[in-house]
Write a protein that holds these residues in place. Structure first.
Motif, short mmCIF file in Angstrom:
data_model
loop_
_atom_site.label_atom_id
_atom_site.label_comp_id
_atom_site.label_asym_id
_atom_site.label_seq_id
_atom_site.Cartn_x
_atom_site.Cartn_y
_atom_site.Cartn_z
N ASN A 126 0.84 -1.19 0.00
CA ASN A 126 0.00 0.00 0.00
C ASN A 126 0.88 1.24 0.00
N VAL A 127 0.34 2.32 -0.50
CA VAL A 127 1.04 3.60 -0.49
C VAL A 127 1.28 4.00 0.97
N GLY A 128 2.50 4.42 1.26
CA GLY A 128 2.86 4.84 2.61
C GLY A 128 3.58 3.77 3.41
N ASP A 129 3.51 2.50 2.99
CA ASP A 129 4.24 1.43 3.67
C ASP A 129 5.75 1.65 3.49
N GLN A 130 6.53 1.06 4.37
CA GLN A 130 7.98 1.10 4.24
C GLN A 130 8.42 0.08 3.19
N PHE A 131 9.39 0.44 2.39
CA PHE A 131 9.92 -0.44 1.36
C PHE A 131 10.73 -1.56 2.00
N ASP A 132 10.43 -2.79 1.62
CA ASP A 132 11.16 -3.97 2.09
C ASP A 132 11.58 -4.75 0.85
N PRO A 133 12.89 -4.87 0.60
CA PRO A 133 13.32 -5.56 -0.62
C PRO A 133 12.96 -7.05 -0.63
N ASN A 134 12.60 -7.61 0.52
CA ASN A 134 12.18 -9.00 0.56
C ASN A 134 10.73 -9.18 0.12
N LEU A 135 9.98 -8.07 0.06
CA LEU A 135 8.56 -8.14 -0.31
C LEU A 135 8.21 -7.30 -1.53
N HIS A 136 9.00 -6.26 -1.78
CA HIS A 136 8.67 -5.31 -2.83
C HIS A 136 9.71 -5.32 -3.95
N ASN A 137 9.23 -5.01 -5.15
CA ASN A 137 10.09 -4.85 -6.31
C ASN A 137 10.01 -3.39 -6.72
#
Length: 176
Positions: A126-137
């Motif tokens: 979701n917009v505003g979440d913290q970026f996590d390279p294990n979950l996000h591309n």
């Protein structure tokens, strides 16, 4: 008796020198005799214990593989349904004047999300979440002073996971 004492005294006494003293040689302790039947019993017992341990390891490994195969199959089935989710999400974002059509798409999406929920699928990104390279591309990066560092500023595609296993990474834009 005097004769006996005299004979004792007359026996020559050898001089003790280093050459004549023999040091006792330490002998290796004798190994106890092993009964051939006992030896055979121990070998058979050892072989039996090894086979039992191998079987136990095989049983545990098979159980793990069975559990993993169910989880992998479930993840594969969910991955095959993700294009349907994406298309329904796009259809919901489109403006339409047909209220019945919009309601039908909403109901279909609600039902799909119920099915995902019953399978243990979690939708994230979701917009505003913290970026996590294990979950996000992260496919884009912007500089925006109004947003926190490494926060998600836009979501192009939602992410899905089952437990700790990621089915699809969320495709996002990251700020700062």
């Amino acid at each position: 008796m005097a004769k006996k004492d005299k004979e004792k005294n007359e026996t020559p006494i050898e001089e003790v020198t280093e050459e004549t003293v023999e040091t006792p040689v330490e002998e290796a302790p004798a190994e106890p005799e092993v009964n051939p039947w006992e030896e055979k019993y121990n070998a058979e017992r050892d072989a039996h214990l090894r086979v039992a341990a191998e079987f136990d390891n095989f049983r545990k490994r098979t159980i793990k593989e069975k559990e993993a195969s169910y989880g992998n199959g479930k993840a594969d089935a969910v991955a095959k349904m993700l294009p349907v989710y994406d298309n329904l999400e796009r259809a919901l974002q489109q403006e339409t004047s047909d209220a019945a059509y919009k309601k039908g798409v909403e109901m279909t999406m609600t039902e799909l999300l119920k099915i995902f929920g019953s399978l243990g699928v979690e939708v994230y990104g979701n917009v505003g979440d913290q970026f996590d390279p294990n979950l996000h591309n992260a496919v884009m990066h912007i500089e925006n002073e109004e947003l926190e560092e490494n926060s998600i500023s836009a979501v192009f595609q939602k992410g899905f996971k089952i437990g700790d296993k990621v089915v699809r990474f969320a495709m996002v834009q990251v700020a700062n």
